[in-house]
Design an enzyme around this catalytic site. Structure first.
Site, short mmCIF file in Angstrom:
data_model
loop_
_atom_site.label_atom_id
_atom_site.label_comp_id
_atom_site.label_asym_id
_atom_site.label_seq_id
_atom_site.Cartn_x
_atom_site.Cartn_y
_atom_site.Cartn_z
N HIS A 211 1.73 -22.30 5.20
CA HIS A 211 2.47 -23.17 6.12
C HIS A 211 3.92 -23.28 5.63
O HIS A 211 4.18 -23.27 4.42
CB HIS A 211 1.82 -24.56 6.18
CG HIS A 211 2.44 -25.43 7.23
ND1 HIS A 211 3.59 -26.13 7.00
CD2 HIS A 211 2.10 -25.66 8.52
CE1 HIS A 211 3.93 -26.79 8.12
NE2 HIS A 211 3.03 -26.51 9.05
N GLU B 196 4.98 -19.55 13.39
CA GLU B 196 5.67 -20.83 13.46
C GLU B 196 7.10 -20.67 13.00
O GLU B 196 7.36 -20.64 11.77
CB GLU B 196 4.97 -21.85 12.56
CG GLU B 196 3.54 -22.15 12.96
CD GLU B 196 3.11 -23.52 12.48
OE1 GLU B 196 2.85 -24.38 13.32
OE2 GLU B 196 3.07 -23.74 11.26
P1 PGA Z 1 4.82 -29.89 14.87
O1 PGA Z 1 4.19 -29.26 13.56
O2 PGA Z 1 3.91 -29.52 16.02
O3 PGA Z 1 4.82 -31.36 14.59
O4 PGA Z 1 6.19 -29.32 15.03
C1 PGA Z 1 3.75 -27.94 13.56
C2 PGA Z 1 3.37 -27.51 12.20
O5 PGA Z 1 3.92 -28.02 11.21
O6 PGA Z 1 2.52 -26.64 12.06
#
Ligand code: PGA
Length: 258
Positions: A99, A171
């Protein structure tokens, strides 16, 4: 439309006590649609895993329970760390690796993540490996190169027979969390295509079955558009899914966008 299922889940980060996580599981299980071809998951903090896994065990439609991190060694002098076998002993289904917060704040390198991916899959866990470029990498036009490097090192040496245990979360770092700027489907599409073709090159037909989820400021207003992007198989959500109502609404939007 792809033949891959839709995946939808949330990472609670450093929020919730065990009782709160277990209550969330029960409340979600009572209201979430359980359709074939849709797999839900939730990733509470490590201290909640036993309580949530106990709920999942009693639930025939099982919402996958995920851990937020693990160490690559089976055991040893690694104070504060948790191994893959400790997670499987709890009944955990999946482990989140790489992450952006772990890469950024805790300096996790692709090489470390590779060791974790191999250890997790050896232990029988599913892995949700996150990749994503920073705002600077995007500005310099190296988003594709960045996610490819993360993907190829992260999955290096993984046997094709283990490809079915892997999920990828794309992401973009600039889109995550408070202050994140939501990406547009147009931002996501080229990177999704890059990831999909790399997965096919790496693992052939098995690579084509690896789900790619989108995450970063996903909410009920934009989830459908992300799932509508070719090559994206679901959403990985933070803040918007931290209440049962929010989880349900974002999931509904995601399923509408299929
Ligand atoms: P968020 O977080 O949807 O609050 O932007 C996503 C993540 O950290 O995976």
């Amino acid at each position: 439309m792809s033949s891959r299922p839709i995946y939808f889940g949330t990472n609670f980060k450093m929020h919730q006590t065990p009782d709160e996580s277990a209550a969330f599981y029960r409340a979600l299980a009572a209201v979430a649609p359980r359709e074939p071809g849709v797999q839900l998951f939730m990733i509470p903090p490590a201290t909640s895993l036993a309580a949530v896994a106990a709920e999942a065990k009693a639930d025939p439609a099982r919402i996958w329970v995920g851990a937020q991190n693990m160490h690559w060694a089976a055991q040893g002098a690694y104070t504060g760390e948790i191994s893959a076998t400790m997670l499987t002993a709890l009944g955990v289904d999946l482990v989140l690796l790489g992450h952006a917060e772990r890469r950024g704040m805790f300096h996790e390198r692709d090489e470390d993540l590779n060791r974790k991916v191999l250890a997790a899959t050896d232990a029988g866990l599913r892995v949700l490996l996150c990749v994503g470029e920073t705002a600077d990498e995007r500005r310099y036009g190296v988003s594709d190169e960045t996610v490819l490097k993360q993907l190829k090192i992260g999955l290096h040496g993984l046997d094709g027979s283990r490809a079915g245990q892997v999920l990828i979360g794309y992401e973009p770092v600039w889109s995550i969390g408070e202050g994140g700027i939501p990406a547009s489907p147009e931002d996501v599409a080229p990177v999704a295509a890059t990831l999909r073709s790399a997965l096919s090159r790496l693992f052939g037909a098995a690579g084509e079955q690896i789900p790619v989820l989108y995450g970063g400021s996903v909410n009920p207003d934009n989830a459908g558009a992300f799932v509508g992007v070719d090559g994206i198989d679901g959403c990985f959500v933070g803040r918007s899914a931290w209440t049962v109502d929010g989880y349900r609404a974002t999931l509904a939007a995601c399923l509408e966008g299929r």
